[in-house]
Design an enzyme around this catalytic site. Sequence first.
Site, short mmCIF file in Angstrom:
data_model
loop_
_atom_site.label_atom_id
_atom_site.label_comp_id
_atom_site.label_asym_id
_atom_site.label_seq_id
_atom_site.Cartn_x
_atom_site.Cartn_y
_atom_site.Cartn_z
N PHE A 1 0.85 -1.20 0.00
CA PHE A 1 0.00 0.00 0.00
C PHE A 1 0.88 1.24 0.00
CE2 PHE A 1 -2.45 3.34 2.24
CZ PHE A 1 -3.50 3.46 1.33
N GLY A 2 0.77 2.04 -1.08
CA GLY A 2 1.53 3.28 -1.19
C GLY A 2 0.67 4.48 -0.90
N TYR A 3 1.13 5.36 -0.03
CA TYR A 3 0.37 6.55 0.34
C TYR A 3 1.19 7.83 0.22
CZ TYR A 3 2.89 5.72 4.71
OH TYR A 3 3.89 5.49 5.65
N GLY A 4 2.48 7.69 -0.08
CA GLY A 4 3.36 8.85 -0.22
C GLY A 4 4.20 8.72 -1.47
N SER A 5 5.52 8.70 -1.31
CA SER A 5 6.40 8.66 -2.48
C SER A 5 6.28 7.37 -3.27
CB SER A 5 7.85 8.87 -2.05
OG SER A 5 8.29 7.83 -1.20
N GLU B 1 12.86 2.51 3.14
CA GLU B 1 11.82 2.94 4.08
C GLU B 1 12.15 2.66 5.55
OE1 GLU B 1 9.30 4.68 3.14
OE2 GLU B 1 9.51 4.44 0.98
#
Length: 218
Positions: free
Chosen positions: A54-58, A131
């Site tokens: 799940f990607g929510y930023g970069s 990350e």
Amino acid sequence: MSARYPTPSETSHSPCPDYPPALGESRLLTDEERTESLECALRSWDRRSDLWLFGYGSLIWNPGLPTVEAMRSKVHGYHRGLYLWSRVNRGTPEQPGLVLALDRGGSCIGIAFRLAANGAMPHLEALWRREMAMGSYRPAWLPCVLADGRRVDALAFVMRRDVPSYTGKLRDDTIRTVFGCASGRYGTTLDYVSRTVAALRESGMPDRALEALLTRCR
């Protein structure tokens, strides 16, 4: 790696009294600690099935790994915000930047990426180096609802509130100061936030709160 942080007297000239924050010494995770974190996060994965991230930023605009599917998705119980001081990627120990994190409460729309099981480990190891350099996130499998109605568990990076780099709620003048000075190995905080806002809008899921913050503080 450790770093010495300025004392309050050394930073009294700062235009913002809350910046830079007193974070104490920083330390990067060792290769062994990072590997242990990755293996712990993957305990429930059978190594044969494709997995979701799940990607929510970069990760939305720079996933950095090959994926076989990408789709808008939503998680409940967490929301996106600038809750993490960045002393490497978007700032330095002397002038920490800010990056996005998932914190408790609300919901968050992002992009779910499906990573093929075959050959996934080298890409996951690279993702962990990116990350989890300092272990400020808690890797977690979150239930996601995809845009087509499918429900999957996706691996995401959730903010740890027990680390010094957790910001809590910041004032606009603090964020404005960070936008004006913080830069790390991947560039400035301002560029990071601007690109995320643009990517969210281009993906058809604008984050109104983040856009308003960028307008107020840039």
